[in-house]
Design an enzyme around this catalytic site. Sequence first.
Site, PDB file in Angstrom:
ATOM      1  CG  ASP A   1      31.278  23.048  -6.411  1.00 21.37           C
ATOM      2  OD1 ASP A   1      31.771  22.933  -7.549  1.00 21.37           O
ATOM      3  OD2 ASP A   1      31.105  22.085  -5.639  1.00 21.37           O
TER       4      ASP A   1
ATOM      5  CG  ASN B   1      23.496  23.975  -5.266  1.00 24.28           C
ATOM      6  OD1 ASN B   1      23.532  23.338  -6.308  1.00 24.28           O
ATOM      7  ND2 ASN B   1      24.445  23.899  -4.349  1.00 24.28           N
TER       8      ASN B   1
ATOM      9  CG  ASP C   1      16.218  23.899  13.724  1.00 25.95           C
ATOM     10  OD1 ASP C   1      15.466  24.311  14.632  1.00 25.95           O
ATOM     11  OD2 ASP C   1      17.260  23.258  13.951  1.00 25.95           O
TER      12      ASP C   1
ATOM     13  CE1 TYR D   1      21.109  22.268   6.236  1.00 24.43           C
ATOM     14  CE2 TYR D   1      20.246  24.302   5.317  1.00 24.43           C
ATOM     15  CZ  TYR D   1      20.456  23.475   6.402  1.00 24.43           C
ATOM     16  OH  TYR D   1      20.023  23.848   7.641  1.00 24.43           O
TER      17      TYR D   1
ATOM     18  CB  VAL E   1      21.729  14.739   0.610  1.00 26.47           C
ATOM     19  CG1 VAL E   1      23.161  15.226   0.763  1.00 26.47           C
ATOM     20  CG2 VAL E   1      21.677  13.221   0.706  1.00 26.47           C
ATOM     21  CB  SER E   2      23.490  17.693   4.998  1.00 24.94           C
ATOM     22  OG  SER E   2      24.605  17.628   4.143  1.00 24.94           O
TER      23      SER E   2
END
Length: 283
Positions: free
Chosen positions: A66, A140, A170, A183, A185-186
């Site tokens: 990717d 992305n 953060d 990142y 959705v995390s």
Amino acid sequence: MHQAVEKILIVAKPNDAEAASVRSAMTAFLAGRGVEFDACEHRPDSCLEEDLPSGPYDLVMVLGGDGTFIGTARRLLHLRAPFMGVNLGRVGFLAQLRPDGWLPWLETALADGVEVEERLVLAYDVVRNGRPIHSGLAVNDLVVSRGELARLIRLGVEADGVAISSMRADGLIVSTPTGSSAYGVSAGGPLLHTGLKVFCATPVCPFLNGFKPMVFPQETEVVVRVEERGGEVYLTEDGQSVTGLRHGDEVAIRRAEAPLHVVDLGPGAYYDKLKKHGFLTER
């Protein structure tokens, strides 16, 4: 959108034995079929420079993971050719074909053409003292985040000139629909269907939870301002390049003029990817 395939560009991950092997087999197959093609590696001194002399291309085949797909797509977005990836990496969310599956797929593509999906890409400028000092694209996501110290940073957020938040967190992730499954959705952001013409801003561990993930129409310009006076702050582009930011710097984010064209394998392929990687479960 339907696209006939007559000329192909092959871009391989450099210094990778498997990519070199697939590239060799693919070029031999195309040469044997009398199909026009060019081949190169994804590195600064390769044929990925702005002045590709022998285009246009009807298809870009990316051999790698990717990361190779994303980096190649950013650099070759101006070709407006559809991308298809052969997955030689660990995840394979964007590179859709297995190493043993490219030949039958390519035979069908040459015979019947391919269906193409347009996906939103983000463009951005880093503005310092009223002047752009750095620009780029993101397939992305763009992430404004703190440095090595475990401390919160203060960021201001505007949408079309309207101040919507000043938060301590953060960081902040601005994701395309393509990147929303990474990142974003995390960090608790929404999973956006890749066909949507929107993008999302998701805070990373906001203090007092004062900023919820927000989805914006593609015409919106979002500005992230560094309000932190002490400590390090960085902008990361697609997880691949980093730019240091100072107090008062602004990151102006908008829809890129050119979309990303990706070969569309049908709605089932998208949902199959979500299931494979654990975003959807079946009982």
